[in-house]
Write a protein that holds these residues in place. Sequence first.
Motif, PDB file in Angstrom:
ATOM      1  N   LEU A 225       0.830  -1.207   0.000  1.00 30.76           N
ATOM      2  CA  LEU A 225       0.000   0.000   0.000  1.00 30.76           C
ATOM      3  C   LEU A 225       0.867   1.260   0.000  1.00 30.76           C
ATOM      4  CD1 LEU A 225      -2.754  -1.075   2.574  1.00 30.76           C
ATOM      5  CD2 LEU A 225      -3.005  -0.864   0.096  1.00 30.76           C
ATOM      6  N   LEU A 226       1.956   1.227   0.768  1.00 30.11           N
ATOM      7  CA  LEU A 226       2.870   2.370   0.789  1.00 30.11           C
ATOM      8  C   LEU A 226       3.607   2.505  -0.541  1.00 30.11           C
ATOM      9  CD1 LEU A 226       4.350   1.971   4.385  1.00 30.11           C
ATOM     10  CD2 LEU A 226       2.982   3.895   3.561  1.00 30.11           C
ATOM     11  N   ALA A 227       4.047   1.356  -1.094  1.00 29.04           N
ATOM     12  CA  ALA A 227       4.844   1.385  -2.324  1.00 29.04           C
ATOM     13  C   ALA A 227       4.056   1.935  -3.503  1.00 29.04           C
ATOM     14  CB  ALA A 227       5.357  -0.022  -2.640  1.00 29.04           C
ATOM     15  N   PHE A 228       2.759   1.632  -3.558  1.00 31.73           N
ATOM     16  CA  PHE A 228       1.951   2.053  -4.696  1.00 31.73           C
ATOM     17  C   PHE A 228       1.076   3.265  -4.388  1.00 31.73           C
ATOM     18  CE2 PHE A 228       2.817  -2.445  -5.597  1.00 31.73           C
ATOM     19  CZ  PHE A 228       3.358  -2.320  -6.867  1.00 31.73           C
ATOM     20  N   GLY A 229       1.303   3.877  -3.240  1.00 26.04           N
ATOM     21  CA  GLY A 229       0.553   5.083  -2.902  1.00 26.04           C
ATOM     22  C   GLY A 229      -0.931   4.837  -2.699  1.00 26.04           C
ATOM     23  N   ALA A 230      -1.280   3.624  -2.291  1.00 29.68           N
ATOM     24  CA  ALA A 230      -2.696   3.274  -2.129  1.00 29.68           C
ATOM     25  C   ALA A 230      -3.148   3.311  -0.675  1.00 29.68           C
ATOM     26  CB  ALA A 230      -2.950   1.880  -2.705  1.00 29.68           C
ATOM     27  N   LEU A 231      -2.281   3.792   0.211  1.00 28.41           N
ATOM     28  CA  LEU A 231      -2.637   3.782   1.619  1.00 28.41           C
ATOM     29  C   LEU A 231      -3.823   4.694   1.914  1.00 28.41           C
ATOM     30  CD1 LEU A 231      -1.965   2.674   4.397  1.00 28.41           C
ATOM     31  CD2 LEU A 231      -0.356   4.561   4.716  1.00 28.41           C
ATOM     32  N   GLY A 232      -3.849   5.855   1.281  1.00 25.22           N
ATOM     33  CA  GLY A 232      -4.954   6.783   1.515  1.00 25.22           C
ATOM     34  C   GLY A 232      -6.304   6.188   1.137  1.00 25.22           C
ATOM     35  N   GLU A 233      -6.339   5.518  -0.017  1.00 24.86           N
ATOM     36  CA  GLU A 233      -7.586   4.897  -0.459  1.00 24.86           C
ATOM     37  C   GLU A 233      -8.016   3.793   0.504  1.00 24.86           C
ATOM     38  OE1 GLU A 233     -10.976   3.841  -2.301  1.00 24.86           O
ATOM     39  OE2 GLU A 233      -9.755   5.622  -2.697  1.00 24.86           O
ATOM     40  N   HIS A 234      -7.042   3.022   0.979  1.00 22.83           N
ATOM     41  CA  HIS A 234      -7.391   1.953   1.909  1.00 22.83           C
ATOM     42  C   HIS A 234      -7.840   2.526   3.253  1.00 22.83           C
ATOM     43  CE1 HIS A 234      -7.248  -2.459   1.968  1.00 22.83           C
ATOM     44  NE2 HIS A 234      -7.184  -2.339   3.280  1.00 22.83           N
ATOM     45  N   ARG A 235      -7.252   3.636   3.666  1.00 26.01           N
ATOM     46  CA  ARG A 235      -7.700   4.275   4.904  1.00 26.01           C
ATOM     47  C   ARG A 235      -9.135   4.745   4.767  1.00 26.01           C
ATOM     48  NH1 ARG A 235      -5.705   8.785   6.070  1.00 26.01           N
ATOM     49  NH2 ARG A 235      -5.907   8.724   8.350  1.00 26.01           N
ATOM     50  N   ARG A 236      -9.470   5.305   3.597  1.00 25.97           N
ATOM     51  CA  ARG A 236     -10.866   5.730   3.381  1.00 25.97           C
ATOM     52  C   ARG A 236     -11.806   4.536   3.393  1.00 25.97           C
ATOM     53  NH1 ARG A 236      -8.156   9.462   0.091  1.00 25.97           N
ATOM     54  NH2 ARG A 236      -8.187   8.077  -1.717  1.00 25.97           N
ATOM     55  N   ARG A 237     -11.332   3.406   2.856  1.00 28.70           N
ATOM     56  CA  ARG A 237     -12.164   2.198   2.877  1.00 28.70           C
ATOM     57  C   ARG A 237     -12.383   1.716   4.305  1.00 28.70           C
ATOM     58  NH1 ARG A 237     -10.868  -3.350  -0.533  1.00 28.70           N
ATOM     59  NH2 ARG A 237     -12.760  -4.478   0.045  1.00 28.70           N
ATOM     60  N   LEU A 238     -11.319   1.729   5.108  1.00 35.43           N
ATOM     61  CA  LEU A 238     -11.462   1.345   6.510  1.00 35.43           C
ATOM     62  C   LEU A 238     -12.397   2.291   7.244  1.00 35.43           C
ATOM     63  CD1 LEU A 238      -7.817   0.335   7.525  1.00 35.43           C
ATOM     64  CD2 LEU A 238      -9.807  -1.163   7.373  1.00 35.43           C
ATOM     65  N   ALA A 239     -12.283   3.597   6.935  1.00 36.06           N
ATOM     66  CA  ALA A 239     -13.185   4.555   7.575  1.00 36.06           C
ATOM     67  C   ALA A 239     -14.636   4.275   7.185  1.00 36.06           C
ATOM     68  CB  ALA A 239     -12.792   5.979   7.175  1.00 36.06           C
ATOM     69  N   GLY A 240     -14.854   3.899   5.924  1.00 38.31           N
ATOM     70  CA  GLY A 240     -16.206   3.541   5.497  1.00 38.31           C
ATOM     71  C   GLY A 240     -16.725   2.314   6.218  1.00 38.31           C
ATOM     72  N   ARG A 241     -15.855   1.315   6.389  1.00 36.41           N
ATOM     73  CA  ARG A 241     -16.253   0.125   7.140  1.00 36.41           C
ATOM     74  C   ARG A 241     -16.590   0.497   8.583  1.00 36.41           C
ATOM     75  NH1 ARG A 241     -17.861  -3.482   3.495  1.00 36.41           N
ATOM     76  NH2 ARG A 241     -16.183  -4.379   2.249  1.00 36.41           N
ATOM     77  N   GLY A 242     -15.784   1.404   9.149  1.00 42.60           N
ATOM     78  CA  GLY A 242     -16.059   1.842  10.514  1.00 42.60           C
ATOM     79  C   GLY A 242     -17.405   2.525  10.635  1.00 42.60           C
ATOM     80  N   ARG A 243     -17.746   3.330   9.635  1.00 40.18           N
ATOM     81  CA  ARG A 243     -19.061   3.989   9.656  1.00 40.18           C
ATOM     82  C   ARG A 243     -20.183   2.964   9.531  1.00 40.18           C
ATOM     83  NH1 ARG A 243     -16.115   7.830   6.654  1.00 40.18           N
ATOM     84  NH2 ARG A 243     -16.745   6.885   4.673  1.00 40.18           N
ATOM     85  N   GLN A 244     -19.959   1.929   8.717  1.00 44.70           N
ATOM     86  CA  GLN A 244     -20.972   0.871   8.610  1.00 44.70           C
ATOM     87  C   GLN A 244     -21.177   0.182   9.955  1.00 44.70           C
ATOM     88  OE1 GLN A 244     -19.868  -1.853   5.540  1.00 44.70           O
ATOM     89  NE2 GLN A 244     -20.300  -0.443   3.872  1.00 44.70           N
ATOM     90  N   VAL A 245     -20.074  -0.114  10.650  1.00 46.43           N
ATOM     91  CA  VAL A 245     -20.183  -0.744  11.967  1.00 46.43           C
ATOM     92  C   VAL A 245     -20.920   0.178  12.925  1.00 46.43           C
ATOM     93  CG1 VAL A 245     -18.873  -1.538  13.973  1.00 46.43           C
ATOM     94  CG2 VAL A 245     -18.141  -2.185  11.678  1.00 46.43           C
ATOM     95  N   GLY A 246     -20.560   1.473  12.897  1.00 44.13           N
ATOM     96  CA  GLY A 246     -21.220   2.429  13.780  1.00 44.13           C
ATOM     97  C   GLY A 246     -22.711   2.529  13.510  1.00 44.13           C
ATOM     98  N   ALA A 247     -23.088   2.566  12.220  1.00 37.91           N
ATOM     99  CA  ALA A 247     -24.506   2.656  11.866  1.00 37.91           C
ATOM    100  C   ALA A 247     -25.252   1.396  12.307  1.00 37.91           C
ATOM    101  CB  ALA A 247     -24.653   2.856  10.360  1.00 37.91           C
ATOM    102  N   ALA A 248     -24.630   0.223  12.108  1.00 36.16           N
ATOM    103  CA  ALA A 248     -25.280  -1.027  12.505  1.00 36.16           C
ATOM    104  C   ALA A 248     -25.430  -1.100  14.020  1.00 36.16           C
ATOM    105  CB  ALA A 248     -24.473  -2.221  11.991  1.00 36.16           C
ATOM    106  N   GLN A 249     -24.388  -0.712  14.739  1.00 35.22           N
ATOM    107  CA  GLN A 249     -24.469  -0.749  16.204  1.00 35.22           C
ATOM    108  C   GLN A 249     -25.459   0.281  16.728  1.00 35.22           C
ATOM    109  OE1 GLN A 249     -20.303  -0.218  17.111  1.00 35.22           O
ATOM    110  NE2 GLN A 249     -20.004  -2.411  17.457  1.00 35.22           N
TER     111      GLN A 249
END
Length: 587
Positions: A225-249
Motif C-alpha cells: 500500500l505504501l509502495a503504490f501510494g494506495a494507503l490513503g484509499e485503503h484508509r478511506r475504505r477502513l473509515a467507510g467500514r467503521g461507519r458501517q459498523v457504527g450505523a449497525a451498532q
Amino acid sequence: MTSTTDTRGTTEAVLPPPRGALRALLPALAAHRAMAARTCLAALLEHASLVALSALAAHTVGAAAIEGRSPSAVTVACLVALVVVRAVTTWREMDLSHDLAYRVLAVLRVRVFDGLARSAPARVAGRRSGDLAATAMADVEALEFFYAHTTAQLLASGTVFAGGTALLATVEPWLTAAVLPAAALLAVAPFADMRRRAERGSRTRTALAKLSADAVEAVDGLRELLAFGALGEHRRRLAGRGRQVGAAQSAEATGEAVAAAVRDLLIVGAVLGVVAAAAHSVAGGRLHGAWAPAAMTLALALLGPVAESARALSQAVALRAAAARVDAAVKAPALAPGPTAPRPLPPGPLGVQMRDVGFDYGAGPVLDGLDLTVPPGRTLALVGASGAGKSTCAHLLARFWDPSRGAVRLTSADGDAVDIREVSDAELRGSLALVGQEAPLFHGTLAENLRLAAPDADDGLLTETARLCGVDRIAPLDTPVGERGATLSGGQRARIALARALLARPRVLVLDESTAHLDNAGDAALAAVLRRESRTTIVIAHRAATIRRADRIAVLEGGRVVEEGTWEELSTRPDSALNRVLAATPG
C-alpha cells in the motif's frame, strides 16, 4: 432479508440468521453440568431472596405505620439474613455464570478451529483471514452474554415467578390477575420483534467481520500500500467500514432502547394495575393491615425477574448471527473423513499410485481419469500448463480432498498398496510431506519454525538438516523471524520450508513449485540435497533445469497424463507435449 451499502456504493444483501442457532449451542453446556446446576441454583436463590426481602420489608414497614408495631428481633434477624443471602448469592451467581461462560467459550474456540481445519482448504479458500478471525474470536466472544446471562436467568426467574404467583393467588387473587397480563406481555415482547432484532444483529456481525477482514489485509499489505501510494484509499475504505459498523451498532442500540422503553411501560402499567387491585381488595375487606403493602410489593417484585429475563432474551436474539457463524464453523463437514478401521502403511520406502482419478471443484472436471505411478525411491517431475491439475494432484496426495472417483494409493516395493483413505491422518502426515508454493512461517525463531513438523527432533538432526538446506546461512537458528516470514526473501522461505519437511523424515515428498523463488544455483543445491535423501519425490515445476533432474517426467493435459518418459526421451521429440509446455512457460 435486509441490505447494506458497502464502501464502494454497492448494495450487499444481509441474510437473516437461521432459527435455532442459539439452541444449537446449548449442548456445549453438557460438559459442565455440575457448574451449570450450581449457577442456576445461585440465580434461583438470588431472585428468591430479593422477592422475600422486598415482601418482608414492606410487611415490616406496614406493621409499623398502620398497626404501630415495632419489628421483632426475629423479623430483624430475617431481614439481615436475607440481605446477606442476597449479597452472597448475587456475587456467587456472577462468579459462577462468568466462569461457566468462559469455560464454554474456551472449548468453542477450539471447536471452531477444529472445524476450520477439518474442512480446509475448501471452506477456507476464498475466505478472508480477517473474516475467519472474526468468527474464531469476536463471534465466540459475543456469545459470552448468552452463556453467562441468559440460560440460568431464564430458569431461575421462571421458577421464582411460578412459586411467587402461586403464593400470591392464595393471598389475593385480584393481585395475581393484575400481574399475569403484564408478565405475559413482558415474556412475549422479545419475540414480537425477533426477526428485525436478529437482522440488526446480523448486520452488526457482518459489518464487524468485514472491518476485521479489511484491517487484517491492510496490516498484511502495508508495504504494498505504501509502495503504490494506495494507503490513503485503503484508509478511506477502513473509515467507510467503521461507519458501517457504527450505523449497525447504532440501529441495534436504538432497537434495544425502544424495547427497554416498552418493558418500562409494561411495568408501570402493572404498578397501576396492582394499586387498583389492592385498593379494590382493601375496600372489600379481603386485604388489610400490614399485609396490604406486603402483598403489593410481592406482586411487583415478581415482575423484576421477568423483566430482567425479557431484557436478556432480547439481547440474546441479536446474537443469533454470531451463534449461526460459530455453529456453522463447529459443524463444518470433513472433506476427507477419517477411516473407521485404519490400515497401517507397509514398512520401508513408499511409492505413489493414482488410478483413474477424477476430481472437480464444482466448475467442471480438473482431473479426468488420471493414471500415475511413481516407484519407491524415484523422483517424478509433474509438468503441465497452469490449471492442468498439478497442484490438485498434490492436494489429493496430501488428502486435503478425496477424489470424486478412482483411488490414490501408497505402495511398497513388493506391490502392497494401501488407499490413503484407509490410513489414519497421523500416519499419513508422518509418511508424506507437501511443501507448497507458499509455505508460511510463523512468528518465532528459525528453530521453532523448523520443529513445527518434528517437535521431538534432537538438536543434532535439526542442525544437520538446516546445514543441508542452507538455512544456517540465512541466520542463526535462534533468530526470530517475522510473522509469515515477512523479514525473509522468497528463496529463504523456500529453504526453510524444505528443511522443515525434511526434518520430519517423510517417505514421500511432494514439492509444489516450492523452489520457484530460488535462483538456478539454489535450485541445484537443494536438488543435490534431495538426491542424498533417498525417498520418493514428486516435483511440480516449470523450470527446465528442475524438470530434467527427475528420473521420469509426466505431462498433464486435460486432466490426464498424456506423456511420460525421461528428459532425453521427451525433449527430443518434435511434437512432445513437454516441449509445448516449456515453450509456453515465461522465462
